[in-house]
Design a protein around this motif. Structure first.
Motif, PDB file in Angstrom:
ATOM      1  N   LEU A   1      11.077  -2.793   4.114  1.00  0.00           N
ATOM      2  CA  LEU A   1      11.731  -1.615   4.687  1.00  0.00           C
ATOM      3  C   LEU A   1      10.971  -1.081   5.893  1.00  0.00           C
ATOM      4  O   LEU A   1      11.561  -0.710   6.914  1.00  0.00           O
ATOM      5  CB  LEU A   1      11.861  -0.527   3.613  1.00  0.00           C
ATOM      6  CG  LEU A   1      12.979  -0.761   2.605  1.00  0.00           C
ATOM      7  CD1 LEU A   1      12.943   0.311   1.543  1.00  0.00           C
ATOM      8  CD2 LEU A   1      14.310  -0.770   3.294  1.00  0.00           C
ATOM      9  N   PHE A   2       9.623  -1.048   5.782  1.00  0.00           N
ATOM     10  CA  PHE A   2       8.832  -0.550   6.895  1.00  0.00           C
ATOM     11  C   PHE A   2       8.997  -1.433   8.134  1.00  0.00           C
ATOM     12  O   PHE A   2       9.158  -0.947   9.257  1.00  0.00           O
ATOM     13  CB  PHE A   2       7.346  -0.508   6.505  1.00  0.00           C
ATOM     14  CG  PHE A   2       6.858   0.864   6.176  1.00  0.00           C
ATOM     15  CD1 PHE A   2       6.452   1.173   4.903  1.00  0.00           C
ATOM     16  CD2 PHE A   2       6.825   1.855   7.143  1.00  0.00           C
ATOM     17  CE1 PHE A   2       6.018   2.439   4.591  1.00  0.00           C
ATOM     18  CE2 PHE A   2       6.395   3.119   6.837  1.00  0.00           C
ATOM     19  CZ  PHE A   2       5.990   3.410   5.557  1.00  0.00           C
ATOM     20  N   THR A   3       8.955  -2.765   7.891  1.00  0.00           N
ATOM     21  CA  THR A   3       9.070  -3.667   9.037  1.00  0.00           C
ATOM     22  C   THR A   3      10.444  -3.570   9.679  1.00  0.00           C
ATOM     23  O   THR A   3      10.573  -3.594  10.914  1.00  0.00           O
ATOM     24  CB  THR A   3       8.801  -5.108   8.583  1.00  0.00           C
ATOM     25  OG1 THR A   3       7.853  -5.078   7.527  1.00  0.00           O
ATOM     26  CG2 THR A   3       8.233  -5.917   9.712  1.00  0.00           C
ATOM     27  N   ASN A   4      11.471  -3.409   8.820  1.00  0.00           N
ATOM     28  CA  ASN A   4      12.799  -3.198   9.381  1.00  0.00           C
ATOM     29  C   ASN A   4      12.849  -1.938  10.223  1.00  0.00           C
ATOM     30  O   ASN A   4      13.455  -1.905  11.296  1.00  0.00           O
ATOM     31  CB  ASN A   4      13.831  -3.087   8.252  1.00  0.00           C
ATOM     32  CG  ASN A   4      14.366  -4.433   7.849  1.00  0.00           C
ATOM     33  OD1 ASN A   4      14.499  -5.307   8.687  1.00  0.00           O
ATOM     34  ND2 ASN A   4      14.674  -4.599   6.594  1.00  0.00           N
ATOM     35  N   ALA A   5      12.203  -0.889   9.727  1.00  0.00           N
ATOM     36  CA  ALA A   5      12.225   0.376  10.460  1.00  0.00           C
ATOM     37  C   ALA A   5      11.581   0.219  11.825  1.00  0.00           C
ATOM     38  O   ALA A   5      12.067   0.760  12.819  1.00  0.00           O
ATOM     39  CB  ALA A   5      11.501   1.448   9.648  1.00  0.00           C
TER      40      ALA A   5
ATOM     41  N   LEU B   1       1.276   1.577  20.459  1.00  0.00           N
ATOM     42  CA  LEU B   1       2.417   1.021  21.175  1.00  0.00           C
ATOM     43  C   LEU B   1       2.346  -0.492  21.225  1.00  0.00           C
ATOM     44  O   LEU B   1       3.357  -1.191  21.087  1.00  0.00           O
ATOM     45  CB  LEU B   1       2.442   1.577  22.602  1.00  0.00           C
ATOM     46  CG  LEU B   1       2.585   3.090  22.711  1.00  0.00           C
ATOM     47  CD1 LEU B   1       2.781   3.474  24.146  1.00  0.00           C
ATOM     48  CD2 LEU B   1       3.762   3.554  21.898  1.00  0.00           C
ATOM     49  N   ASN B   2       1.115  -1.003  21.400  1.00  0.00           N
ATOM     50  CA  ASN B   2       0.918  -2.442  21.385  1.00  0.00           C
ATOM     51  C   ASN B   2       1.332  -3.046  20.062  1.00  0.00           C
ATOM     52  O   ASN B   2       1.991  -4.087  20.000  1.00  0.00           O
ATOM     53  CB  ASN B   2      -0.569  -2.718  21.650  1.00  0.00           C
ATOM     54  CG  ASN B   2      -0.756  -3.973  22.431  1.00  0.00           C
ATOM     55  OD1 ASN B   2       0.221  -4.622  22.791  1.00  0.00           O
ATOM     56  ND2 ASN B   2      -1.991  -4.316  22.692  1.00  0.00           N
ATOM     57  N   LEU B   3       0.941  -2.343  18.990  1.00  0.00           N
ATOM     58  CA  LEU B   3       1.273  -2.824  17.645  1.00  0.00           C
ATOM     59  C   LEU B   3       2.782  -2.843  17.440  1.00  0.00           C
ATOM     60  O   LEU B   3       3.342  -3.827  16.937  1.00  0.00           O
ATOM     61  CB  LEU B   3       0.607  -1.922  16.602  1.00  0.00           C
ATOM     62  CG  LEU B   3       0.756  -2.340  15.152  1.00  0.00           C
ATOM     63  CD1 LEU B   3       0.025  -3.639  14.931  1.00  0.00           C
ATOM     64  CD2 LEU B   3       0.190  -1.285  14.236  1.00  0.00           C
ATOM     65  N   ILE B   4       3.450  -1.762  17.868  1.00  0.00           N
ATOM     66  CA  ILE B   4       4.910  -1.693  17.682  1.00  0.00           C
ATOM     67  C   ILE B   4       5.565  -2.825  18.454  1.00  0.00           C
ATOM     68  O   ILE B   4       6.450  -3.527  17.950  1.00  0.00           O
ATOM     69  CB  ILE B   4       5.442  -0.321  18.134  1.00  0.00           C
ATOM     70  CG1 ILE B   4       4.956   0.766  17.187  1.00  0.00           C
ATOM     71  CG2 ILE B   4       6.946  -0.322  18.175  1.00  0.00           C
ATOM     72  CD1 ILE B   4       5.429   2.129  17.557  1.00  0.00           C
TER      73      ILE B   4
ATOM     74  N   MET C   1       8.157 -10.330  14.485  1.00  0.00           N
ATOM     75  CA  MET C   1       8.843 -10.308  13.192  1.00  0.00           C
ATOM     76  C   MET C   1      10.350 -10.363  13.328  1.00  0.00           C
ATOM     77  O   MET C   1      11.048 -10.216  12.335  1.00  0.00           O
ATOM     78  CB  MET C   1       8.457  -9.035  12.416  1.00  0.00           C
ATOM     79  CG  MET C   1       7.005  -8.955  12.056  1.00  0.00           C
ATOM     80  SD  MET C   1       6.520 -10.265  10.965  1.00  0.00           S
ATOM     81  CE  MET C   1       7.295  -9.747   9.466  1.00  0.00           C
ATOM     82  N   ARG C   2      10.882 -10.550  14.549  1.00  0.00           N
ATOM     83  CA  ARG C   2      12.327 -10.510  14.700  1.00  0.00           C
ATOM     84  C   ARG C   2      13.016 -11.597  13.892  1.00  0.00           C
ATOM     85  O   ARG C   2      13.880 -11.311  13.065  1.00  0.00           O
ATOM     86  CB  ARG C   2      12.657 -10.681  16.182  1.00  0.00           C
ATOM     87  CG  ARG C   2      14.072 -10.297  16.519  1.00  0.00           C
ATOM     88  CD  ARG C   2      14.185  -9.944  17.969  1.00  0.00           C
ATOM     89  NE  ARG C   2      13.672  -8.602  18.203  1.00  0.00           N
ATOM     90  CZ  ARG C   2      13.697  -8.021  19.398  1.00  0.00           C
ATOM     91  NH1 ARG C   2      14.143  -8.680  20.438  1.00  0.00           N
ATOM     92  NH2 ARG C   2      13.233  -6.811  19.556  1.00  0.00           N
TER      93      ARG C   2
END
Lengths: 304, 91
Positions: B23-27, B62-65, B72-73
């Motif tokens: 869920l977190f990664t989807n978010a 921001l780099n992490l996002i 992870m797409r």
């Protein structure tokens, strides 16, 4: 309290450790354990060869058939090939050789480390000794992190939790599995949170993930002491023991992590100005403060 | 009983952890670059501020996002499809 660094800046292994060294490790100093896995192999094959020799000459057993001899040889070569491939591939996923380093402990180290976890106030030198750029095995240095104590403490914690609930007639067998997976999940969450915060603060440290798992696992020792005291002496004993263990884990974590996360100058006690070091100090204190919180959160429901 | 409620609260299984992670990664993956992140000043180009030695927390975040969204797409498509299939079959 002041930490004096070594005058030479390097860690000198004590002489009795050096004398213990040749007595314990008969092989070269780079090896952590005596490798007994391959010594039984040739002997076993030799014995089985000797056993099958006289049997084959009678000509009445299946083994005298050359076809089945061939099949047996082919099968054993296939098995050894499969074992080699599995070893090679397993090393890619789980760093087995690195894990071995964390289990290279002995009784003296475990005793000293447990004493350090419960009473870290007298210990002066918290630096990890290095031997030619690789950290020394935990057997020779009480400051090095290991995985033996956290693993054993985790299992003991699950058993003690079952015991605590059993004395209150609240025990059921599936409780053990639930408690184990719950504690494991909290451990994973804590390690991920620490990794994330270390990444965000851009700390150049040599703390590996396994080191963080080891440090997070040390709090189980305090939890066990607290729950056992609660079983023996009731709620008062539980709170007193937990308070003592929380304080000592806090001090232990701060003193250990300070050397790894902060810069050299700040770790030696000199006050270094600058936002970066201040942030790192806050991070160290946050990691250390999370330990007592987890210790209370995972044990308070066990003691009535 | 009260203790049962407490243990039910405490039973944080591994499956719940996997669910939380997905869920977190989807978010994070759903945050759109142009429509949302740039509007609130969290766009990719605003993260690479200076080339000094200390990127700072906002730039790291921001780099992490951005890297999570890029990396992870495709795995998220697979994991989400598997989850949808499992939920359809087993409820």
């Amino acid at each position: 309290v002041s930490n004096y660094p070594n005058p030479l800046g390097i860690c000198i292994l004590e002489s009795n450790v050096r004398m213990r060294n040749p007595a314990m490790d008969s092989s070269e100093p780079g090896q952590l354990f005596d490798d007994t896995s391959t010594s039984a192999g040739p002997q076993g094959a030799g014995h089985s060869g000797l056993d099958k020799g006289p049997v084959a000459y009678t000509g009445q057993t299946v083994l005298s058939d050359p076809m089945s001899n061939l099949a047996m040889a082919y099968g054993s070569s296939l098995a050894s090939q499969g074992k080699e491939m599995m070893d090679k591939n397993l090393d890619r996923f789980i760093p087995v050789s690195k894990l071995k380093y964390y289990f290279a402990v002995d009784t003296l180290y475990v005793g000293k480390k447990l004493g350090l976890l419960v009473f870290p106030y007298m210990h002066e030198n918290w630096e990890v000794c290095y031997q030619q750029d690789t950290p020394v095995a935990p057997r020779f240095d009480v400051n090095a992190p290991d995985l033996y104590i956290p693993a054993m403490a985790f299992i003991t914690y699950i058993l003690v939790a079952g015991l605590a609930l059993g004395t209150q007639n609240r025990f059921s067998p599936e409780f053990l599995g639930m408690q184990a997976s719950s504690a494991l999940v909290w451990l994973i969450i804590e390690v991920l949170a620490v990794l994330l915060s270390l990444y965000l603060v851009t700390v150049n440290t040599d703390l590996t993930t396994i080191d963080l798992v080891a440090f997070s696992g040390y709090k189980y020792v305090g939890m066990i002491v607290g729950v056992l005291a609660g079983l023996l002496f009731g709620k008062t004993g539980y709170y007193l023991a937990l308070l003592w263990c929380c304080a000592s884990i806090f001090v232990f974590m701060i003193r250990t992590l300070r050397l790894k996360i902060l810069s050299e100058a700040a770790a030696e006690g000199m006050i270094v100005r600058g936002a970066k070091n201040q942030l790192r100090m806050y991070l160290t204190m946050a990691i250390a403060a999370a330990q007592p919180v987890f210790m209370y959160w995972l044990t308070f429901h066990l003691v009535r | 009983m009260a203790w049962q409620a407490k243990t039910a609260n405490m039973a944080f299984t591994l499956y719940a952890l996997i669910q939380t992670a997905v869920l977190f990664t989807n978010a994070i993956a759903v945050l759109h670059e142009e429509r949302f992140l740039s509007k609130i000043g969290w766009g990719a180009e605003q993260g690479i501020g200076g080339f000094g030695d200390d990127p700072g927390i906002k730039a790291q975040l921001l780099n992490l996002i951005r890297s999570v969204r890029t990396v992870m797409r495709v795995p998220l498509i697979i994991v989400n499809s598997v989850c949808i299939l499992l939920l359809l079959l087993f409820g």
